[in-house]
Design a protein around this motif. Structure first.
Motif, PDB file in Angstrom:
ATOM      1  N   ALA A 207     -74.227  35.808  -9.087  1.00 30.89           N
ATOM      2  CA  ALA A 207     -73.484  37.070  -9.047  1.00 30.89           C
ATOM      3  C   ALA A 207     -72.709  37.213  -7.735  1.00 30.89           C
ATOM      4  O   ALA A 207     -71.540  37.629  -7.730  1.00 30.89           O
ATOM      5  CB  ALA A 207     -74.434  38.249  -9.239  1.00 30.89           C
ATOM      6  N   LEU A 208     -73.329  36.845  -6.627  1.00 25.31           N
ATOM      7  CA  LEU A 208     -72.678  36.980  -5.323  1.00 25.31           C
ATOM      8  C   LEU A 208     -71.440  36.103  -5.197  1.00 25.31           C
ATOM      9  O   LEU A 208     -70.484  36.458  -4.504  1.00 25.31           O
ATOM     10  CB  LEU A 208     -73.665  36.631  -4.207  1.00 25.31           C
ATOM     11  CG  LEU A 208     -74.824  37.611  -3.977  1.00 25.31           C
ATOM     12  CD1 LEU A 208     -75.798  37.028  -2.960  1.00 25.31           C
ATOM     13  CD2 LEU A 208     -74.325  38.976  -3.518  1.00 25.31           C
ATOM     14  N   GLU A 209     -71.449  34.943  -5.859  1.00 22.12           N
ATOM     15  CA  GLU A 209     -70.321  34.019  -5.725  1.00 22.12           C
ATOM     16  C   GLU A 209     -69.270  34.205  -6.813  1.00 22.12           C
ATOM     17  O   GLU A 209     -68.293  33.467  -6.862  1.00 22.12           O
ATOM     18  CB  GLU A 209     -70.821  32.575  -5.749  1.00 22.12           C
ATOM     19  CG  GLU A 209     -71.384  32.126  -7.087  1.00 22.12           C
ATOM     20  CD  GLU A 209     -71.975  30.719  -7.031  1.00 22.12           C
ATOM     21  OE1 GLU A 209     -71.802  30.052  -5.985  1.00 22.12           O
ATOM     22  OE2 GLU A 209     -72.606  30.299  -8.018  1.00 22.12           O
ATOM     23  N   SER A 210     -69.445  35.202  -7.666  1.00 23.72           N
ATOM     24  CA  SER A 210     -68.486  35.439  -8.749  1.00 23.72           C
ATOM     25  C   SER A 210     -67.174  35.999  -8.186  1.00 23.72           C
ATOM     26  O   SER A 210     -67.100  36.425  -7.032  1.00 23.72           O
ATOM     27  CB  SER A 210     -69.062  36.417  -9.768  1.00 23.72           C
ATOM     28  OG  SER A 210     -69.221  37.695  -9.186  1.00 23.72           O
ATOM     29  N   GLU A 211     -66.167  36.016  -9.023  1.00 20.09           N
ATOM     30  CA  GLU A 211     -64.863  36.534  -8.606  1.00 20.09           C
ATOM     31  C   GLU A 211     -64.701  38.021  -8.904  1.00 20.09           C
ATOM     32  O   GLU A 211     -63.841  38.682  -8.326  1.00 20.09           O
ATOM     33  CB  GLU A 211     -63.758  35.729  -9.283  1.00 20.09           C
ATOM     34  CG  GLU A 211     -63.725  34.264  -8.863  1.00 20.09           C
ATOM     35  CD  GLU A 211     -62.583  33.509  -9.511  1.00 20.09           C
ATOM     36  OE1 GLU A 211     -61.833  34.139 -10.302  1.00 20.09           O
ATOM     37  OE2 GLU A 211     -62.433  32.309  -9.244  1.00 20.09           O
ATOM     38  N   GLY A 212     -65.477  38.554  -9.820  1.00 22.93           N
ATOM     39  CA  GLY A 212     -65.343  39.963 -10.178  1.00 22.93           C
ATOM     40  C   GLY A 212     -65.975  40.885  -9.160  1.00 22.93           C
ATOM     41  O   GLY A 212     -67.115  40.678  -8.733  1.00 22.93           O
ATOM     42  N   GLY A 213     -65.250  41.916  -8.769  1.00 21.29           N
ATOM     43  CA  GLY A 213     -65.751  42.839  -7.756  1.00 21.29           C
ATOM     44  C   GLY A 213     -67.015  43.563  -8.182  1.00 21.29           C
ATOM     45  O   GLY A 213     -67.937  43.734  -7.374  1.00 21.29           O
ATOM     46  N   GLU A 214     -67.065  44.005  -9.442  1.00 23.31           N
ATOM     47  CA  GLU A 214     -68.245  44.735  -9.902  1.00 23.31           C
ATOM     48  C   GLU A 214     -69.468  43.830  -9.939  1.00 23.31           C
ATOM     49  O   GLU A 214     -70.567  44.228  -9.520  1.00 23.31           O
ATOM     50  CB  GLU A 214     -67.998  45.337 -11.290  1.00 23.31           C
ATOM     51  CG  GLU A 214     -69.177  46.159 -11.802  1.00 23.31           C
ATOM     52  CD  GLU A 214     -68.921  46.800 -13.144  1.00 23.31           C
ATOM     53  OE1 GLU A 214     -69.755  47.613 -13.582  1.00 23.31           O
ATOM     54  OE2 GLU A 214     -67.873  46.496 -13.766  1.00 23.31           O
ATOM     55  N   LEU A 215     -69.296  42.592 -10.425  1.00 30.46           N
ATOM     56  CA  LEU A 215     -70.420  41.664 -10.495  1.00 30.46           C
ATOM     57  C   LEU A 215     -70.903  41.294  -9.094  1.00 30.46           C
ATOM     58  O   LEU A 215     -72.107  41.176  -8.853  1.00 30.46           O
ATOM     59  CB  LEU A 215     -70.018  40.418 -11.280  1.00 30.46           C
ATOM     60  CG  LEU A 215     -71.104  39.361 -11.505  1.00 30.46           C
ATOM     61  CD1 LEU A 215     -72.377  39.969 -12.075  1.00 30.46           C
ATOM     62  CD2 LEU A 215     -70.576  38.262 -12.430  1.00 30.46           C
ATOM     63  N   ARG A 216     -69.988  41.132  -8.156  1.00 31.11           N
ATOM     64  CA  ARG A 216     -70.385  40.844  -6.778  1.00 31.11           C
ATOM     65  C   ARG A 216     -71.196  42.016  -6.192  1.00 31.11           C
ATOM     66  O   ARG A 216     -72.191  41.809  -5.503  1.00 31.11           O
ATOM     67  CB  ARG A 216     -69.142  40.571  -5.926  1.00 31.11           C
ATOM     68  CG  ARG A 216     -68.521  39.218  -6.183  1.00 31.11           C
ATOM     69  CD  ARG A 216     -67.102  39.124  -5.623  1.00 31.11           C
ATOM     70  NE  ARG A 216     -67.041  39.283  -4.176  1.00 31.11           N
ATOM     71  CZ  ARG A 216     -67.211  38.288  -3.302  1.00 31.11           C
ATOM     72  NH1 ARG A 216     -67.470  37.060  -3.743  1.00 31.11           N
ATOM     73  NH2 ARG A 216     -67.105  38.499  -1.997  1.00 31.11           N
ATOM     74  N   HIS A 217     -70.752  43.240  -6.493  1.00 36.14           N
ATOM     75  CA  HIS A 217     -71.511  44.410  -6.023  1.00 36.14           C
ATOM     76  C   HIS A 217     -72.893  44.452  -6.657  1.00 36.14           C
ATOM     77  O   HIS A 217     -73.892  44.747  -5.987  1.00 36.14           O
ATOM     78  CB  HIS A 217     -70.754  45.697  -6.354  1.00 36.14           C
ATOM     79  CG  HIS A 217     -71.545  46.930  -6.030  1.00 36.14           C
ATOM     80  ND1 HIS A 217     -72.116  47.728  -7.006  1.00 36.14           N
ATOM     81  CD2 HIS A 217     -71.898  47.485  -4.836  1.00 36.14           C
ATOM     82  CE1 HIS A 217     -72.759  48.715  -6.432  1.00 36.14           C
ATOM     83  NE2 HIS A 217     -72.652  48.598  -5.120  1.00 36.14           N
ATOM     84  N   GLN A 218     -72.983  44.138  -7.939  1.00 34.15           N
ATOM     85  CA  GLN A 218     -74.287  44.127  -8.605  1.00 34.15           C
ATOM     86  C   GLN A 218     -75.185  43.045  -8.011  1.00 34.15           C
ATOM     87  O   GLN A 218     -76.407  43.224  -7.915  1.00 34.15           O
ATOM     88  CB  GLN A 218     -74.096  43.928 -10.112  1.00 34.15           C
ATOM     89  CG  GLN A 218     -73.490  45.150 -10.779  1.00 34.15           C
ATOM     90  CD  GLN A 218     -72.936  44.869 -12.164  1.00 34.15           C
ATOM     91  OE1 GLN A 218     -72.471  43.758 -12.462  1.00 34.15           O
ATOM     92  NE2 GLN A 218     -72.965  45.864 -13.030  1.00 34.15           N
ATOM     93  N   GLY A 219     -74.586  41.937  -7.577  1.00 37.38           N
ATOM     94  CA  GLY A 219     -75.370  40.916  -6.888  1.00 37.38           C
ATOM     95  C   GLY A 219     -75.948  41.438  -5.584  1.00 37.38           C
ATOM     96  O   GLY A 219     -77.102  41.140  -5.229  1.00 37.38           O
ATOM     97  N   ARG A 220     -75.158  42.227  -4.843  1.00 35.91           N
ATOM     98  CA  ARG A 220     -75.666  42.816  -3.597  1.00 35.91           C
ATOM     99  C   ARG A 220     -76.809  43.795  -3.875  1.00 35.91           C
ATOM    100  O   ARG A 220     -77.803  43.839  -3.137  1.00 35.91           O
ATOM    101  CB  ARG A 220     -74.534  43.519  -2.834  1.00 35.91           C
ATOM    102  CG  ARG A 220     -73.454  42.577  -2.351  1.00 35.91           C
ATOM    103  CD  ARG A 220     -72.521  43.247  -1.346  1.00 35.91           C
ATOM    104  NE  ARG A 220     -71.743  44.352  -1.901  1.00 35.91           N
ATOM    105  CZ  ARG A 220     -70.560  44.224  -2.467  1.00 35.91           C
ATOM    106  NH1 ARG A 220     -70.011  43.013  -2.611  1.00 35.91           N
ATOM    107  NH2 ARG A 220     -69.895  45.281  -2.910  1.00 35.91           N
ATOM    108  N   VAL A 221     -76.668  44.577  -4.925  1.00 34.01           N
ATOM    109  CA  VAL A 221     -77.734  45.514  -5.291  1.00 34.01           C
ATOM    110  C   VAL A 221     -79.005  44.739  -5.646  1.00 34.01           C
ATOM    111  O   VAL A 221     -80.117  45.095  -5.217  1.00 34.01           O
ATOM    112  CB  VAL A 221     -77.291  46.401  -6.466  1.00 34.01           C
ATOM    113  CG1 VAL A 221     -78.460  47.244  -6.977  1.00 34.01           C
ATOM    114  CG2 VAL A 221     -76.134  47.311  -6.057  1.00 34.01           C
ATOM    115  N   ALA A 222     -78.841  43.676  -6.431  1.00 31.92           N
ATOM    116  CA  ALA A 222     -80.004  42.863  -6.812  1.00 31.92           C
ATOM    117  C   ALA A 222     -80.660  42.235  -5.589  1.00 31.92           C
ATOM    118  O   ALA A 222     -81.888  42.193  -5.475  1.00 31.92           O
ATOM    119  CB  ALA A 222     -79.575  41.782  -7.806  1.00 31.92           C
ATOM    120  N   LEU A 223     -79.849  41.738  -4.658  1.00 32.10           N
ATOM    121  CA  LEU A 223     -80.410  41.133  -3.456  1.00 32.10           C
ATOM    122  C   LEU A 223     -81.162  42.171  -2.626  1.00 32.10           C
ATOM    123  O   LEU A 223     -82.216  41.866  -2.038  1.00 32.10           O
ATOM    124  CB  LEU A 223     -79.292  40.506  -2.628  1.00 32.10           C
ATOM    125  CG  LEU A 223     -79.733  39.702  -1.393  1.00 32.10           C
ATOM    126  CD1 LEU A 223     -80.688  38.582  -1.783  1.00 32.10           C
ATOM    127  CD2 LEU A 223     -78.526  39.151  -0.663  1.00 32.10           C
TER     128      LEU A 223
END
Length: 288
Positions: A207-223
């Motif tokens: 998720a963190l390395e994805s290109e989509g802004g929302e998915l990257r944010h969700q990766g930060r939340v998960a982390l």
């Protein structure tokens, strides 16, 4: 339908089954009727699958709502398992998998029970767990877990509330491969529900390395959830997080819950810089 000769020699906990396969209603019914599942575990497993599927839960609703001590549970399980001739196949895989997950005398005892059964294939696998047994385990995992995850039948991928209960990493991997719209929700769910950070963090990294802004944010939340619940992080997630904007929930929870000696210099610089600004601001106000 199983008969008395098929009666199981031991029971398999629902908490093991939930991570090993994505069971169908007929398979839960078969597991209970044949004795692989106790009454409470059958109801618990049905409840977990109902949470996986939400509005697609179907007969899991009835199973999850049954009283474990009621004769109605047995009647329902007989009905469900009687309509599917293949419903018992998953239990050969689960029985061997559970036995092989044990150690020492318990492992030998459980494998011995399986080897003594009438099913020739299961007996051969139990007598040779490192040969025939491994092949059966690989085939079962491929069919009952990975195959169902790949097809999307393991979870309801249109329900955010269902995905927040995700606890199988393989479901998240398959969702990334299919480019599911709500895969980021499932990554957060995995971070909240899976007991092992080692299984969670590689999916957070995707998720963190994805290109989509929302998915990257969700990766930060998960982390952030992983840091808060497990007090750990891995090198890959830290490397990816460095390219994200500072001041996120991941930055804050890593600093709050992971030992500082395990964190990189750039996160130290960010937090110590913030701390210095706060101290100077407080000092300035005290002069007013």
């Amino acid at each position: 339908m199983p008969d008395e000769s098929d009666a199981s020699p031991f029971r398999i906990p629902a908490e093991f089954v939930r991570f090993a396969v994505a069971v169908e209603p007929a398979e839960v019914g078969w597991g209970y009727v044949s004795g692989w599942l106790g009454a409470e575990d059958a109801v618990r497993l049905a409840f977990l699958r109902r949470c996986d599927l939400r509005e697609r839960a179907g007969e899991f609703d009835a199973l999850a709502g049954a009283e474990p001590s009621s004769p109605g549970l047995g009647a329902l399980c007989h009905r469900l398992s009687g309509g599917d001739a293949d419903a018992g196949r998953v239990w050969a895989y689960l029985a061997l998998s559970w036995a092989c997950s044990r150690s020492g005398e318990e492992r030998s005892r459980l494998l011995g029970h399986l080897a003594a059964r009438g099913d020739a294939d299961a007996a051969r696998s139990a007598r040779d767990p490192d040969g025939e047994g491994l092949r059966l385990l690989a085939a079962g995992r491929g069919e009952f877990l990975l195959g169902r995850a790949a097809s999307g039948e393991g979870m309801n991928w249109r329900s955010s509330s269902a995905l927040m209960g995700t606890d199988r990493p393989e479901e998240v991997d398959a969702a990334f491969d299919r480019a599911e719209e709500l895969v980021g929700v499932a990554v957060i769910g995995l971070a909240l529900n899976h007991p092992d950070a080692v299984a969670i963090l590689p999916r957070v990294a995707r998720a963190l390395e994805s290109e989509g802004g929302e998915l990257r944010h969700q990766g930060r939340v998960a982390l952030a959830h992983v840091a808060r619940l497990h007090s750990t992080v891995d090198r890959r997630c830290l490397e990816l997080l460095r390219s994200h904007p500072r001041g996120s929930e991941a930055d804050d929870d890593l600093w709050s819950y992971v030992p500082h000696r395990r964190l990189p210099w750039w996160l130290w610089r960010h937090h110590l810089g913030e701390r210095m600004v706060w101290l100077l601001r407080d000092k300035w106000r005290s002069w007013d």
